[in-house]
Design a protein around this motif. Structure first.
Motif, PDB file in Angstrom:
ATOM      1  N   HIS A 169     -34.464 -23.021  22.072  1.00 33.97           N
ATOM      2  CA  HIS A 169     -33.409 -24.015  21.874  1.00 33.97           C
ATOM      3  C   HIS A 169     -33.835 -25.413  22.319  1.00 33.97           C
ATOM      4  CE1 HIS A 169     -30.904 -20.207  22.178  1.00 33.97           C
ATOM      5  NE2 HIS A 169     -30.681 -20.665  20.969  1.00 33.97           N
ATOM      6  N   PHE A 170     -34.976 -25.525  22.982  1.00 32.05           N
ATOM      7  CA  PHE A 170     -35.495 -26.836  23.386  1.00 32.05           C
ATOM      8  C   PHE A 170     -36.307 -27.428  22.245  1.00 32.05           C
ATOM      9  CE2 PHE A 170     -34.356 -25.009  27.373  1.00 32.05           C
ATOM     10  CZ  PHE A 170     -34.107 -26.064  28.243  1.00 32.05           C
ATOM     11  N   PHE A 171     -35.994 -28.656  21.892  1.00 27.67           N
ATOM     12  CA  PHE A 171     -36.681 -29.317  20.781  1.00 27.67           C
ATOM     13  C   PHE A 171     -37.909 -30.092  21.252  1.00 27.67           C
ATOM     14  CE2 PHE A 171     -37.344 -33.023  18.033  1.00 27.67           C
ATOM     15  CZ  PHE A 171     -37.490 -32.405  16.798  1.00 27.67           C
ATOM     16  N   TYR A 172     -37.824 -30.718  22.420  1.00 28.37           N
ATOM     17  CA  TYR A 172     -38.908 -31.561  22.919  1.00 28.37           C
ATOM     18  C   TYR A 172     -39.932 -30.708  23.663  1.00 28.37           C
ATOM     19  CZ  TYR A 172     -35.936 -35.397  21.522  1.00 28.37           C
ATOM     20  OH  TYR A 172     -35.176 -36.262  20.772  1.00 28.37           O
ATOM     21  N   ASP A 173     -41.197 -30.881  23.303  1.00 29.62           N
ATOM     22  CA  ASP A 173     -42.271 -30.031  23.827  1.00 29.62           C
ATOM     23  C   ASP A 173     -42.358 -30.047  25.345  1.00 29.62           C
ATOM     24  OD1 ASP A 173     -42.970 -29.307  21.273  1.00 29.62           O
ATOM     25  OD2 ASP A 173     -44.552 -30.815  21.078  1.00 29.62           O
ATOM     26  N   SER A 174     -42.275 -31.233  25.941  1.00 32.03           N
ATOM     27  CA  SER A 174     -42.425 -31.332  27.388  1.00 32.03           C
ATOM     28  C   SER A 174     -41.313 -30.576  28.111  1.00 32.03           C
ATOM     29  CB  SER A 174     -42.430 -32.800  27.818  1.00 32.03           C
ATOM     30  OG  SER A 174     -41.290 -33.471  27.308  1.00 32.03           O
ATOM     31  N   CYS A 175     -40.089 -30.710  27.644  1.00 33.05           N
ATOM     32  CA  CYS A 175     -38.957 -30.007  28.260  1.00 33.05           C
ATOM     33  C   CYS A 175     -39.072 -28.503  28.038  1.00 33.05           C
ATOM     34  CB  CYS A 175     -37.637 -30.518  27.687  1.00 33.05           C
ATOM     35  SG  CYS A 175     -37.269 -32.242  28.085  1.00 33.05           S
ATOM     36  N   ARG A 176     -39.493 -28.137  26.834  1.00 35.32           N
ATOM     37  CA  ARG A 176     -39.642 -26.709  26.525  1.00 35.32           C
ATOM     38  C   ARG A 176     -40.714 -26.081  27.415  1.00 35.32           C
ATOM     39  NH1 ARG A 176     -42.092 -26.778  21.963  1.00 35.32           N
ATOM     40  NH2 ARG A 176     -40.247 -27.451  20.771  1.00 35.32           N
TER      41      ARG A 176
END
Length: 304
Positions: free
Chosen positions: A33-40
């Protein structure tokens, strides 16, 4: 595009401040559900650490992001500064899940509209919606007094979500068939499982007034129709009906008015029932689900 940047940043900032909140977030969202790589990346690492019984903190998050972005410490500091309070972490997770699901729905439906048409398009979109509904998170913890209040109110409501089999003692044991239940009829071959299932189908359709789906993996639709005719006739037997397939005469050469009238009556009784039959031999659960989602007032699904 539906942006989830604020929610993702807030979640990462919250779990960096209070790692124990990982389990709160995990009840609602997954890594996908995380779109941004760093957050994921940070979230995936945090979940893995927690599952392994290891500690997660900001230094672990720094290690996870090495080689992926520059100014790692600034990024994590910004995440933590973006969180006014960690008390709202579950709400951030729910917002992220909602937006992520909507983004996925729009993307998949858009692809279906570009590549499909007609009945296939309808089935594809129905399957996409069913998948998202199936994956929705639960309602969370509820205090017992609220559960008891709801339970007490339902005692005096008409059971709309119940379908009876038509067999009194059996319904007494099962307390009827309720939505969401899976009931398996098991016995050795050739003892009448299909016949019993068809009796339940017919009783359910007659008494509840709801539609019934039969997914027949062994018999063709006309074979099912033959059995249904035989159930409603008193003059024509199943052997009479089956005989029409060969050259022994059967009903094709019959001029018995009583039999013909009996068959016409049986046809009228059966044809008026809200029963739908799918006789495709290689059906998958997704097909059963798709058909169910496109039928209004569906009360029972039977797979034989």
């Amino acid at each position: 595009m539906i942006d989830t940047h604020e929610e993702e940043i807030a979640i990462i900032g919250a779990i960096c401040q209070e790692p124990k909140l990982i389990r709160v977030v995990e009840r609602v969202v997954e890594t996908k559900h995380f779109f941004y790589d760093s957050c994921r990346t940070v979230y995936e690492y945090a979940v893995r650490q927690d599952a392994d019984g290891k500690v997660f903190d900001v230094l672990i998050a720094v290690d996870a992001l090495k080689g992926q972005i520059q100014e790692i410490r600034n990024f994590l500091a910004e995440c933590m500064e973006a969180v006014p309070t960690t008390a709202n972490i579950e709400e951030y997770a729910r917002l992220l899940r909602s937006k992520s699901d909507e983004r996925t729905l729009r993307e998949k439906v858009g692809m279906a509209l570009d590549g499909e048409s007609g009945q296939k398009l309808t089935e594809t979109i129905a399957a996409i919606c069913a998948e998202l509904i199936e994956q929705r998170p639960g309602g969370g913890m509820k205090k017992l007094d609220r559960v008891m209040e709801k339970t007490y109110e339902q005692l005096f409501e008409k059971p709309e979500n119940r379908v009876d089999t038509g067999y009194g003692k059996f319904d007494g044991l099962l307390m009827g068939m309720w939505g969401g239940e899976l009931i398996v009829i098991a016995a050795r071959p050739a003892v009448g499982k299909s016949a019993f299932a068809w009796s339940v189908i017919e009783n359910a359709a007659k008494k509840s007034g709801k539609a019934v789906h039969l997914h027949s993996l062994e018999m063709e639709d006309t074979e099912v129709g033959e059995r249904e005719l035989a159930r409603h006739t008193t003059q024509a037997t199943m052997n009479n009906i089956i005989d029409r397939r060969d050259r022994s005469g059967g009903l094709y050469e019959s001029r018995d008015d009583m039999i013909l009238q009996d068959l016409a009556k049986a046809y009228g009784e059966a044809a008026g029932l809200p029963i739908y039959i799918d006789d495709a031999p290689n059906q998958k659960p997704s097909r059963v689900r798709t058909e169910a989602l496109t039928r209004k007032n569906l009360g029972l699904i039977v797979v034989d």
